[in-house]
Motif scaffolding. Structure first.
Motif, PDB file in Angstrom:
ATOM      1  N   UNK A   1       0.843  -1.195   0.000  1.00  7.49           N
ATOM      2  CA  UNK A   1       0.000   0.000   0.000  1.00  7.49           C
ATOM      3  C   UNK A   1       0.878   1.246   0.000  1.00  7.49           C
ATOM      4  N   UNK A   2       0.232   2.386   0.218  1.00  6.34           N
ATOM      5  CA  UNK A   2       0.980   3.648   0.151  1.00  6.34           C
ATOM      6  C   UNK A   2       1.997   3.809   1.281  1.00  6.34           C
ATOM      7  N   UNK A   3       1.952   2.950   2.304  1.00 10.39           N
ATOM      8  CA  UNK A   3       2.969   2.968   3.360  1.00 10.39           C
ATOM      9  C   UNK A   3       4.158   2.072   2.985  1.00 10.39           C
ATOM     10  N   UNK A   4       3.932   1.103   2.136  1.00  5.70           N
ATOM     11  CA  UNK A   4       4.991   0.162   1.737  1.00  5.70           C
ATOM     12  C   UNK A   4       5.936   0.798   0.726  1.00  5.70           C
ATOM     13  N   UNK A   5       5.363   1.388  -0.318  1.00  7.38           N
ATOM     14  CA  UNK A   5       6.154   1.821  -1.465  1.00  7.38           C
ATOM     15  C   UNK A   5       7.258   2.837  -1.158  1.00  7.38           C
ATOM     16  N   UNK A   6       7.026   3.855  -0.318  1.00  6.58           N
ATOM     17  CA  UNK A   6       8.111   4.816  -0.086  1.00  6.58           C
ATOM     18  C   UNK A   6       9.394   4.174   0.435  1.00  6.58           C
ATOM     19  N   UNK A   7       9.281   3.219   1.381  1.00  8.67           N
ATOM     20  CA  UNK A   7      10.473   2.577   1.939  1.00  8.67           C
ATOM     21  C   UNK A   7      11.184   1.727   0.887  1.00  8.67           C
ATOM     22  N   UNK A   8      10.410   1.062   0.049  1.00 11.54           N
ATOM     23  CA  UNK A   8      10.994   0.215  -1.003  1.00 11.54           C
ATOM     24  C   UNK A   8      11.708   1.090  -2.039  1.00 11.54           C
ATOM     25  N   UNK A   9      11.085   2.183  -2.454  1.00 17.19           N
ATOM     26  CA  UNK A   9      11.699   3.089  -3.429  1.00 17.19           C
ATOM     27  C   UNK A   9      12.976   3.713  -2.880  1.00 17.19           C
TER      28      UNK A   9
ATOM     29  N   UNK B   1      16.811   3.295  -4.292  1.00 16.15           N
ATOM     30  CA  UNK B   1      17.644   4.477  -4.528  1.00 16.15           C
ATOM     31  C   UNK B   1      18.985   4.341  -3.789  1.00 16.15           C
ATOM     32  N   UNK B   2      18.928   3.916  -2.537  1.00 14.19           N
ATOM     33  CA  UNK B   2      20.136   3.786  -1.715  1.00 14.19           C
ATOM     34  C   UNK B   2      21.083   2.739  -2.288  1.00 14.19           C
ATOM     35  N   UNK B   3      20.530   1.651  -2.800  1.00 10.41           N
ATOM     36  CA  UNK B   3      21.345   0.559  -3.339  1.00 10.41           C
ATOM     37  C   UNK B   3      21.749   0.782  -4.801  1.00 10.41           C
ATOM     38  N   UNK B   4      21.193   1.836  -5.406  1.00  5.72           N
ATOM     39  CA  UNK B   4      21.480   2.098  -6.815  1.00  5.72           C
ATOM     40  C   UNK B   4      20.814   1.109  -7.755  1.00  5.72           C
ATOM     41  N   UNK B   5      19.742   0.476  -7.267  1.00 10.81           N
ATOM     42  CA  UNK B   5      19.027  -0.507  -8.103  1.00 10.81           C
ATOM     43  C   UNK B   5      17.938   0.220  -8.900  1.00 10.81           C
ATOM     44  N   UNK B   6      18.386   0.954  -9.903  1.00 10.02           N
ATOM     45  CA  UNK B   6      17.479   1.812 -10.669  1.00 10.02           C
ATOM     46  C   UNK B   6      16.491   1.028 -11.522  1.00 10.02           C
ATOM     47  N   UNK B   7      16.956  -0.105 -12.066  1.00  7.71           N
ATOM     48  CA  UNK B   7      16.058  -0.933 -12.869  1.00  7.71           C
ATOM     49  C   UNK B   7      14.898  -1.443 -12.010  1.00  7.71           C
ATOM     50  N   UNK B   8      15.235  -1.889 -10.790  1.00 13.47           N
ATOM     51  CA  UNK B   8      14.209  -2.377  -9.866  1.00 13.47           C
ATOM     52  C   UNK B   8      13.264  -1.236  -9.495  1.00 13.47           C
TER      53      UNK B   8
ATOM     54  N   UNK C   1       8.634   9.939  -3.040  1.00 11.45           N
ATOM     55  CA  UNK C   1       9.700   8.931  -3.074  1.00 11.45           C
ATOM     56  C   UNK C   1      10.111   8.628  -4.501  1.00 11.45           C
ATOM     57  N   UNK C   2       9.151   8.592  -5.414  1.00 11.03           N
ATOM     58  CA  UNK C   2       9.462   8.404  -6.836  1.00 11.03           C
ATOM     59  C   UNK C   2      10.295   9.575  -7.363  1.00 11.03           C
ATOM     60  N   UNK C   3       9.874  10.772  -7.030  1.00 10.78           N
ATOM     61  CA  UNK C   3      10.581  11.982  -7.452  1.00 10.78           C
ATOM     62  C   UNK C   3      12.015  11.966  -6.921  1.00 10.78           C
ATOM     63  N   UNK C   4      12.146  11.603  -5.654  1.00 14.09           N
ATOM     64  CA  UNK C   4      13.459  11.529  -5.017  1.00 14.09           C
ATOM     65  C   UNK C   4      14.343  10.500  -5.715  1.00 14.09           C
ATOM     66  N   UNK C   5      13.757   9.365  -6.084  1.00 10.37           N
ATOM     67  CA  UNK C   5      14.513   8.305  -6.753  1.00 10.37           C
ATOM     68  C   UNK C   5      15.050   8.772  -8.108  1.00 10.37           C
ATOM     69  N   UNK C   6      14.200   9.424  -8.894  1.00  7.18           N
ATOM     70  CA  UNK C   6      14.631   9.855 -10.227  1.00  7.18           C
ATOM     71  C   UNK C   6      15.662  10.981 -10.154  1.00  7.18           C
TER      72      UNK C   6
END
Length: 554
Positions: free
Chosen positions: A105-113, A117-124, A146-151
């Motif tokens: 849910x919306x609480x799960x995705x931010x931590x995963x994203x 980002x931290x691991x540099x797993x951009x494809x994932x 979190x998506x914005x931060x990742x990109x």
């Protein structure tokens, strides 16, 4: 009773110690409160806040099959791994959720994203983005941010082959679709455009902002500065409704970098509040442009106004002292620094260079050995300082000490130590060091390294070997190399060899009098006066003149 107990535990949980947590766990089991998923998820989340996931992991996997199928509990664990690590476990738990028919849910995705980002797993991360789009959670601000931060944190070139502009397109798409956009998000997007060099897009966003702050203005000004649009940057600066120290300091740097120190100083004088960074900017600018007296005077003014210098201040003013050759002022600065162990190695290195250039190489030595964590630059400065002050054997000894320190020498290290060998007549040492560059350190010698080595051989009569090195090196010889060879010919009074060198050197059609002066001197030394005059005549025909030597005495 259970409700009263839940309330009591909820109040105690945020402040409890790890030992108390275990006792609370026992109470929860005894009172069968484990069945209350929402309450137990709060307890599990608290378990993850003690820096280790061992106890949380034990509790989670000892729970019954029915309870473990609750998204709330998985979110608590995913959050814990995102904060405490291993971060890979956060992603693996996320991947495990669909296998037991659990939906993030919306609480799960931010931590995963954030973990991607931290691991540099951009494809994932992009795959997770696709999943978010399918599940409709893009509308959640936390997920979108979190998506914005990742990109925006993606590197310029990633494993998917995407370049910066594609990264910006993705970041902008997320930005445009966000349900709410605080000033911080606008500023981040503007900053990304500025970093990429797209000032036009940055300006369009800047103009569209519903409300700007000083960060917005500073980002836009820095964009124009990077593009060399100084006047546009100045216009924006003048329009700013509110300026901070960063704004003023940025404009000082703009004009200082263009060499307009008068305007830079004028802006500095107008500043309502000046901090150490502002002072450093103007002092280092004067030092950089050779205004050493002005730099030292500014330092005095800064100190008299009660501004505490930092490491960058001391480096700038010590550099000014070095160039002025003012040992007494340098000692005064050293007394202000006091115990320089509290400063970075750069301050110690600046002290080494100041003492060496002011003629007190012994004090440089003392400072050098007091520096605990010396970097390559520090070693290089010490080697060079000893070499130019005639302490050539000590310079080579320091080079060997550096090798034992596990630090890898660089191009500048070898230039300095070969210079020392050359001026100290250490042929065997220099030969070993020169050939160790590629064999031991995988460093290809540059023309300056060849020049030092050829100079070493020529000074010590090894002209044949020196010419062999010249013929085999991957560079076209320059005036310094031919000059070194001619100097060797002069030392050995080898007229035949000198003529061969001179013929090849004059083919360069160089506008340098040194070759002709050396050749003339060689002819004169063996009494061949007509040839000596002829060499001087060629110099005059090409309208060359030997510059008069000068020196500074303090």
């Amino acid at each position: 009773m259970p409700c009263h107990l839940q309330l009591k535990i909820s109040k105690v949980l945020p402040k409890c110690t790890f030992q108390h947590l275990k006792q609370i766990h026992a109470v929860i089991i005894a009172a069968s409160l484990i069945q209350n998923t929402q309450f137990f998820s709060r307890f599990l989340r608290r378990c993850t806040e003690f820096g280790s996931m061992d106890y949380s992991n034990l509790i989670f996997y000892q729970m019954g099959r029915d309870l473990i199928r609750e998204t709330l509990l998985w979110n608590a664990m995913i959050r814990g791994y995102a904060f405490n690590g291993p971060v890979e476990k956060c992603i693996s738990m996320f991947d495990e959720m669909p296998r037991i028919e659990l939906k993030p849910d919306n609480y799960t995705y931010p931590y995963v994203l954030n973990s991607c980002c931290e691991l540099g797993r951009n494809r994932k991360g992009k795959k997770v983005h696709c999943q978010i789009m399918k599940s409709g959670f893009e509308s959640s601000f936390a997920v979108a941010y979190s998506l914005f931060n990742m990109y925006t944190k993606m590197p310029a070139s990633i494993d998917m082959g995407l370049a910066d502009d594609y990264k910006l397109i993705d970041a902008r798409k997320v930005f445009d679709d966000m349900c709410m956009r605080p000033k911080e998000v606008w500023n981040r997007m503007i900053s990304e455009y500025v970093s990429f060099g797209d000032v036009r897009s940055a300006r369009e966003l800047f103009e569209a902002m519903p409300e700007r702050d000083v960060v917005s203005w500073n980002s836009m000004i820095s964009g124009y500065v990077k593009n060399g649009a100084v006047e546009t940057a100045r216009e924006l600066f003048e329009w700013m409704p509110e300026k901070n120290v960063i704004s003023w300091t940025m404009m000082i740097g703009v004009y200082a970098d263009t060499g307009d120190l008068e305007t830079a100083r004028s802006i500095f004088e107008k500043m309502p509040h000046r901090n150490v960074v502002s002072w450093n900017s103007v002092i280092s600018s004067y030092t950089k442009h050779g205004k050493f007296v002005e730099a030292t005077n500014l330092f005095v003014q800064m100190y008299s106004e009660g501004v505490i210098p930092d490491g960058y201040t001391f480096v700038a003013v010590l550099s000014a002292c070095s160039n002025l050759g003012d040992l007494e002022y340098g000692k005064y600065i050293h007394s202000l620094i006091g115990d320089f162990f509290q400063w970075e190695v750069m301050v110690g290195t600046a002290l080494i260079e100041m003492y060496a250039r002011c003629g007190d190489v012994n004090r440089s030595f003392v400072v050098f050995f007091k520096i605990a964590n010396k970097d390559v630059f520090c070693w290089n400065v010490m080697i060079k300082s000893l070499a130019i002050n005639g302490r050539t054997k000590d310079a080579v000894k320091i080079f060997h000490l550096m090798q034992k320190s596990q630090l890898k020498p660089n191009h500048f290290t070898f230039t300095s130590v070969l210079f020392a060998c050359s001026h100290g007549g250490m042929v065997e040492q220099g030969r070993r060091i020169f050939y160790s560059m590629e064999k031991q350190y995988n460093i290809s010698p540059k023309i300056e390294h060849f020049g030092c080595f050829i100079d070493l051989l020529s000074r010590n009569g090894q002209l044949e070997e020196a010419m062999l090195v010249v013929n085999n090196m991957p560079y076209k010889p320059d005036i310094a190399i031919w000059g070194a060879l001619l100097g060797g010919c002069s030392t050995r009074n080898d007229l035949k060899f000198a003529k061969e060198v001179a013929e090849r050197a004059t083919d360069l059609e160089i506008e340098e009098s040194g070759v002709y002066v050396l050749l003339s001197n060689i002819y004169a030394s063996v009494g061949q006066w007509p040839e000596a005059l002829d060499a001087r005549g060629k110099m005059e025909q090409k309208k060359m003149r030997k510059e008069t030597g000068t020196s500074l005495v303090f």
